[in-house]
Write an enzyme that holds these catalytic residues in place. Structure first.
Site, PDB file in Angstrom:
ATOM      1  CE1 TYR A   1      -4.132   1.137   0.022  1.00 18.47           C
ATOM      2  CE2 TYR A   1      -4.904  -0.940   1.192  1.00 18.47           C
ATOM      3  CZ  TYR A   1      -5.251  -0.242   0.128  1.00 18.47           C
ATOM      4  OH  TYR A   1      -6.469  -0.207   0.029  1.00 18.47           O
TER       5      TYR A   1
ATOM      6  CD  GLU B   1      -5.207   4.850   0.317  1.00 23.75           C
ATOM      7  OE1 GLU B   1      -4.431   5.977   1.456  1.00 23.75           O
ATOM      8  OE2 GLU B   1      -5.516   4.508  -0.222  1.00 23.75           O
TER       9      GLU B   1
ATOM     10  CG  ASP C   1      -7.822  12.031 -22.531  1.00 22.02           C
ATOM     11  OD1 ASP C   1      -7.087  11.668 -23.259  1.00 22.02           O
ATOM     12  OD2 ASP C   1      -9.021  11.231 -22.168  1.00 22.02           O
TER      13      ASP C   1
ATOM     14  CB  THR D   1      -4.280   5.004 -21.984  1.00 24.23           C
ATOM     15  OG1 THR D   1      -4.485   5.292 -22.870  1.00 24.23           O
ATOM     16  CG2 THR D   1      -5.302   5.654 -20.808  1.00 24.23           C
TER      17      THR D   1
ATOM     18  CE  LYS E   1      -7.726   4.108 -25.665  1.00 26.56           C
ATOM     19  NZ  LYS E   1      -7.530   4.373 -23.886  1.00 26.56           N
TER      20      LYS E   1
ATOM     21  NE  ARG F   1      -6.899  -2.200 -19.919  1.00 24.04           N
ATOM     22  CZ  ARG F   1      -6.948  -2.054 -21.501  1.00 24.04           C
ATOM     23  NH1 ARG F   1      -5.903  -2.628 -22.080  1.00 24.04           N
ATOM     24  NH2 ARG F   1      -7.518  -1.273 -21.636  1.00 24.04           N
TER      25      ARG F   1
HETATM   26  N1  DSN Z   1     -11.429   1.927 -24.340  1.00 30.34           N
HETATM   27  C1  DSN Z   1     -10.857   3.529 -25.085  1.00 30.34           C
HETATM   28  C2  DSN Z   1     -10.576   2.975 -26.530  1.00 30.34           C
HETATM   29  O1  DSN Z   1     -11.610   2.227 -27.165  1.00 30.34           O
HETATM   30  O2  DSN Z   1     -11.087   4.822 -27.693  1.00 30.34           O
HETATM   31  C3  DSN Z   1     -11.084   4.795 -24.993  1.00 30.34           C
HETATM   32  O3  DSN Z   1     -11.760   4.625 -23.424  1.00 30.34           O
END
Ligand code: DSN
Length: 482
Positions: free
Chosen positions: A68, A70, A245, A274, A277, A283
């Protein structure tokens, strides 16, 4: 993606790990093996997915998971966090260096969490801090009950302007059913109905009229680049905080495909992303911010987030280190070039794509010309071994569930080694399936939006062609789990 030696080491590590898991819950081990087999055997065109390196995957499976932590580096609510401090500092340092940002926060568990931290930080900086100063209070606990009520009311009066969902924006950019559309009075900007392109004059007009606290740029299904310098000018003119974003295109920013006005980091007050991607990490999410917002972002946990996933922060550090290598720039350039090949391959076979092309990592294919909904196209393609996801097109008559589009992306197959010829062939296979698929008829005689039929033999033929491409570009070569 890796050297033969490393693949051999990774292979041994994975096999051993699965044997241990198998001894406790064999169905989990079986599902894990099956997932690798599925990923190996399909053309993954989901624009938001990728294949992380063995080092990233292995970094997640560690003892750091048991701790943990935090708080943040040097300011934890638990003792014994020195190793978590190390991995969190490393991930943040790599993120700052990679993106050229003064501040990085690597704890968010996902992109939505990163956006919530950003919203919280903007509200804390722009609304709460002035209210505290006005009341002569150090924190909300010092406020009188009347001041506290006034502050809560002010939180509820704030406005957000983001890209419309059906124009390619994201749920968390003020879509009404999402928490962002309930926390904020929201308005959205669309794209030009003819060209499908972002119209900065329309964004500016909406911003002048609406006077948002937050102007958000960024998308999950817009196939073009954005001029972030222009968006910042609009934000400045109306006194908005400019948030980007970049979850979808962070890899293109990291790999310097997007630079100058197309790089959000020098222009935005707060940038979220994120890490899994186009950035090809584990993730998770992260937030970059100017000094003005850094203190508030730093309090993301525990004000917004639960305890950090220390093992995932370790994997973020590994992935960000990989993205700082020169070969990542080559990868990012190939992602963009391959998306263009895919777009051109579809257009030359008479398919319709939103905006007529792409200059990022994704293509939005309008499937109404094939007489299908997105839902049907997604199903027919999956049956032929091509994994995509249905997506709305601008002003979509079929709504967000059935949709009229399919979103296709190049990051995953580029990681696998696909280049120009392979992506052209992928375009051919997509058109082959869709042009041989027809919508079924419902009991009442109208066209179904769900069920469809692909001509006999087409799916098998396409699957066999896909297998040739996949076998020539193996996923995790050397990794044997059986
Ligand atoms: N789930 C993501 C996407 O596929 O673009 C965005 O949240």
């Amino acid at each position: 993606m890796t050297t033969d030696n490393f693949a051999a080491a990774a292979s041994t590590a994975y096999r051993s790990a699965l044997e241990v898991i198998e001894s406790v819950e064999p169905r989990v081990a079986a599902a894990t093996r099956s997932e690798l087999a599925d990923q190996r055997a399909s053309l993954k065109l989901i624009a938001s997915e990728n294949y992380a390196s063995p080092a990233v995957l292995l970094a997640m499976s560690s003892f750091l998971s048991d701790k943990y932590a935090e708080g943040t580096v040097g300011h934890r609510f638990y003792a014994g966090c020195r190793n978590v401090d190390t991995v969190e500092s490393l991930a943040a340092e790599h993120a700052r260096e990679l993106f050229g940002s003064p501040y990085a926060y690597v704890q968010p568990h996902s992109g939505i969490d990163a956006n919530l931290v950003a919203f919280w930080a903007i509200l804390a900086t722009r609304v709460e801090a002035p209210a505290l100063a006005q009341a002569g209070a150090n924190g909300v606990n010092d406020l009188s009950e009347d001041d506290w009520e006034r502050l809560r009311a002010r939180f509820g009066q704030q406005r957000m302007l983001g890209m419309a969902l059906d124009a390619g924006g994201h749920l968390t950019h003020g879509f009404r059913p999402n928490i962002s559309g309930k926390m904020f009075h929201q308005r959205s900007y669309g794209t030009d109905p003819e060209s499908g392109l972002l119209d900065y004059d329309l964004v500016a007009a909406a911003a002048r009229e609406f006077q948002p606290l937050i102007l958000i740029a960024g998308y999950s299904a817009y196939p073009r680049r954005v001029n972030f310098a222009k968006m910042r000018e609009i934000a400045d003119e109306v006194g908005a905080t400019f948030m980007v974003d970049m979850a979808h295109f962070a890899g293109l920013v990291a790999g310097k495909v997007f630079s100058g006005d197309e790089d959000p980091v020098p222009h935005a007050h707060v940038v979220t992303t994120t890490t899994h991607k186009s950035l090809r990490g584990p993730r998770g999410g992260l937030v970059l911010a100017t000094e003005e917002y850094a203190d508030a972002v730093d309090k993301g946990c525990p004000m917004v987030l639960g305890g950090p996933l220390s093992h995932v922060m370790a994997a973020k550090a590994v992935a960000l280190a990989e993205a700082r290598r020169p070969e990542f720039q080559t990868y990012a350039a190939e992602v963009a070039a391959n998306a263009q090949t895919l777009a051109e391959g579809l257009v030359k076979r008479d398919a319709t794509i939103v905006t007529g092309g792409t200059d990022n990592h994704l293509v939005l294919l309008d499937v109404t010309g094939f007489g299908l909904t997105g839902r049907q196209a997604e199903t027919a393609l999956l049956d032929a071994g091509i994994v995509t996801n249905r997506n709305s097109v601008p002003l979509d008559p079929n709504g967000a569930w059935y949709t009229s589009g399919i979103r296709l992306g190049s990051p995953a197959l580029t990681s696998r080694g696909f280049g120009h010829d392979e992506f052209d062939r992928v375009a051919e296979l997509v058109v082959e399936v869709l042009s041989h698929t027809t919508a079924d008829t419902t009991k009442s005689g109208s066209p179904s939006k769900v069920r469809c039929t692909t001509a006999e033999g087409v799916a098998d033929r396409v699957r066999a062609s896909a297998a040739e491409l996949l076998d020539a570009n193996p996923l995790y070569p050397g990794l044997a789990l059986a």
